[in-house]
Design a protein around this motif. Structure first.
Motif, PDB file in Angstrom:
ATOM      1  N   MET A   1       0.698  -1.292  -0.079  1.00 44.13           N
ATOM      2  CA  MET A   1       0.170  -0.086  -0.251  1.00 44.13           C
ATOM      3  C   MET A   1       1.029   1.239  -0.111  1.00 44.13           C
ATOM      4  N   ASP A   2       0.677   2.320  -0.661  1.00 45.87           N
ATOM      5  CA  ASP A   2       1.470   3.466  -0.963  1.00 45.87           C
ATOM      6  C   ASP A   2       1.178   3.997   0.024  1.00 45.87           C
ATOM      7  N   SER A   3       2.132   5.573   0.132  1.00 49.26           N
ATOM      8  CA  SER A   3       1.979   6.723   1.720  1.00 49.26           C
ATOM      9  C   SER A   3       0.779   7.400   1.197  1.00 49.26           C
ATOM     10  N   LEU A   4       0.451   7.689   0.133  1.00 52.51           N
ATOM     11  CA  LEU A   4      -0.977   8.136  -0.249  1.00 52.51           C
ATOM     12  C   LEU A   4      -2.503   7.534   0.911  1.00 52.51           C
ATOM     13  N   THR A   5      -1.822   6.839   0.083  1.00 55.63           N
ATOM     14  CA  THR A   5      -3.510   5.833   0.189  1.00 55.63           C
ATOM     15  C   THR A   5      -3.207   5.980   2.296  1.00 55.63           C
ATOM     16  N   ARG A   6      -2.223   5.090   3.160  1.00 54.91           N
ATOM     17  CA  ARG A   6      -2.406   5.402   4.332  1.00 54.91           C
ATOM     18  C   ARG A   6      -2.116   6.774   5.121  1.00 54.91           C
ATOM     19  N   SER A   7      -1.651   7.623   4.636  1.00 49.81           N
ATOM     20  CA  SER A   7      -2.375   8.836   5.276  1.00 49.81           C
ATOM     21  C   SER A   7      -3.987   9.067   5.126  1.00 49.81           C
ATOM     22  N   PHE A   8      -4.132   8.491   3.645  1.00 51.29           N
ATOM     23  CA  PHE A   8      -5.874   8.782   3.619  1.00 51.29           C
ATOM     24  C   PHE A   8      -6.352   8.013   4.816  1.00 51.29           C
ATOM     25  N   LEU A   9      -6.602   7.137   4.486  1.00 50.47           N
ATOM     26  CA  LEU A   9      -6.671   6.059   5.213  1.00 50.47           C
ATOM     27  C   LEU A   9      -6.754   6.967   6.951  1.00 50.47           C
ATOM     28  N   ALA A  10      -5.417   7.115   7.537  1.00 48.96           N
ATOM     29  CA  ALA A  10      -4.930   7.810   8.711  1.00 48.96           C
ATOM     30  C   ALA A  10      -5.452   9.104   9.614  1.00 48.96           C
ATOM     31  N   LEU A  11      -6.603  10.076   7.809  1.00 48.46           N
ATOM     32  CA  LEU A  11      -6.851  11.319   8.380  1.00 48.46           C
ATOM     33  C   LEU A  11      -8.520  10.896   8.738  1.00 48.46           C
ATOM     34  N   ASP A  12      -8.852   9.574   8.044  1.00 47.52           N
ATOM     35  CA  ASP A  12      -9.758   9.271   8.389  1.00 47.52           C
ATOM     36  C   ASP A  12     -10.284   8.467   9.488  1.00 47.52           C
ATOM     37  N   VAL A  13      -9.565   8.011   9.673  1.00 51.17           N
ATOM     38  CA  VAL A  13      -9.307   7.212  11.738  1.00 51.17           C
ATOM     39  C   VAL A  13      -9.127   8.632  12.331  1.00 51.17           C
ATOM     40  N   TRP A  14      -8.423   9.796  12.245  1.00 53.53           N
ATOM     41  CA  TRP A  14      -9.237  10.793  12.938  1.00 53.53           C
ATOM     42  C   TRP A  14      -9.615  11.638  13.057  1.00 53.53           C
ATOM     43  N   LEU A  15     -10.175  11.624  12.048  1.00 53.42           N
ATOM     44  CA  LEU A  15     -12.068  12.395  11.707  1.00 53.42           C
ATOM     45  C   LEU A  15     -13.078  11.660  12.790  1.00 53.42           C
ATOM     46  N   ASP A  16     -12.702   9.772  12.221  1.00 52.22           N
ATOM     47  CA  ASP A  16     -13.743   9.528  13.667  1.00 52.22           C
ATOM     48  C   ASP A  16     -13.374   9.556  15.167  1.00 52.22           C
TER      49      ASP A  16
END
Length: 215
Positions: free
Chosen positions: A1-16
């Motif tokens: 998994m690329d770093s950008l996808t990891r960043s998006f997923l991390a942002l999603d977790v943070w928002l939740d």
């Protein structure tokens, strides 16, 4: 998994974890969205000959849907199934971005409808159709399936600014060219393919066991 996808997923977790977005009611999001875009419409209007409500909506949905399309590329790594097959097989939305984005468009549809009173019957029909489609998917708990298709709004972002009064003639020509290219890429190439894969998977596997309530 690329770093950008990891960043998006991390942002999603943070928002939740910060705002509990996973629990947000889609109807409330749509209503809030309608108020937000109507406020832009009646305050900013067409300043500088830009349809600001259309521009802001297109920009937001373009960004969010692009994030979702990018995340979908890594769906197999995330949960073992490609998209949209994972959604069709009842695995739910990959992220909150997938689930919430159509509610923004559902709320914005009221602006489309209002525009119809000055732009004609076609614009009214567009507003009604947009509202009906987004409402259907939201109410069926399937909003995440239609989100990647909103990738087409990228071309609308350009279209909303194409007559900007502060553009020089050269900038206007460049904007027209950019609109033509984005229309071709987003609406003629990418979005129809996304629609095809969704319809194909729903036809083959059905959706009766998954959808019926707001997720």
């Amino acid at each position: 998994m690329d770093s950008l996808t990891r960043s998006f997923l991390a942002l999603d977790v943070w928002l939740d974890s910060t705002f509990s977005v996973k629990d947000w009611d889609l109807r409330v999001v749509a209503a809030t969205s309608a108020v937000f875009f109507l406020s832009i419409r009646f305050t900013a209007g067409r300043t500088y000959k830009i349809d600001w409500d259309a521009f802001v909506h297109a920009l937001l949905t373009s960004i969010l849907s692009t994030i979702c399309v990018w995340i979908d590329i890594s769906a197999v790594e995330i949960r073992g199934l490609r998209e949209p097959l994972g959604s069709v097989l009842c695995h739910g939305a990959l992220t909150n971005f997938h689930r919430l984005t159509p509610a923004l468009t559902q709320g914005y549809a009221i602006c489309d409808f209002i525009n119809g009173f000055t732009l004609g019957k076609d614009a009214i029909a567009h507003g009604v159709a947009t509202f009906a489609v987004m409402t259907y998917f939201n109410e069926m708990g399937a909003s995440h399936i239609i989100t990647p298709m909103l990738f087409m709004e990228i071309s609308t972002t350009v279209l909303a600014t194409i007559k900007a009064s502060f553009f020089t003639p050269g900038m206007t020509i460049a904007a027209q060219g950019l609109f033509a290219l984005s229309f071709l890429f987003c609406r003629i190439c990418v979005t129809p393919y996304i629609m095809y894969t969704a319809i194909r998977d729903m036809y083959i596997h059905g959706t009766e066991d998954c959808f019926g309530t707001i997720s």
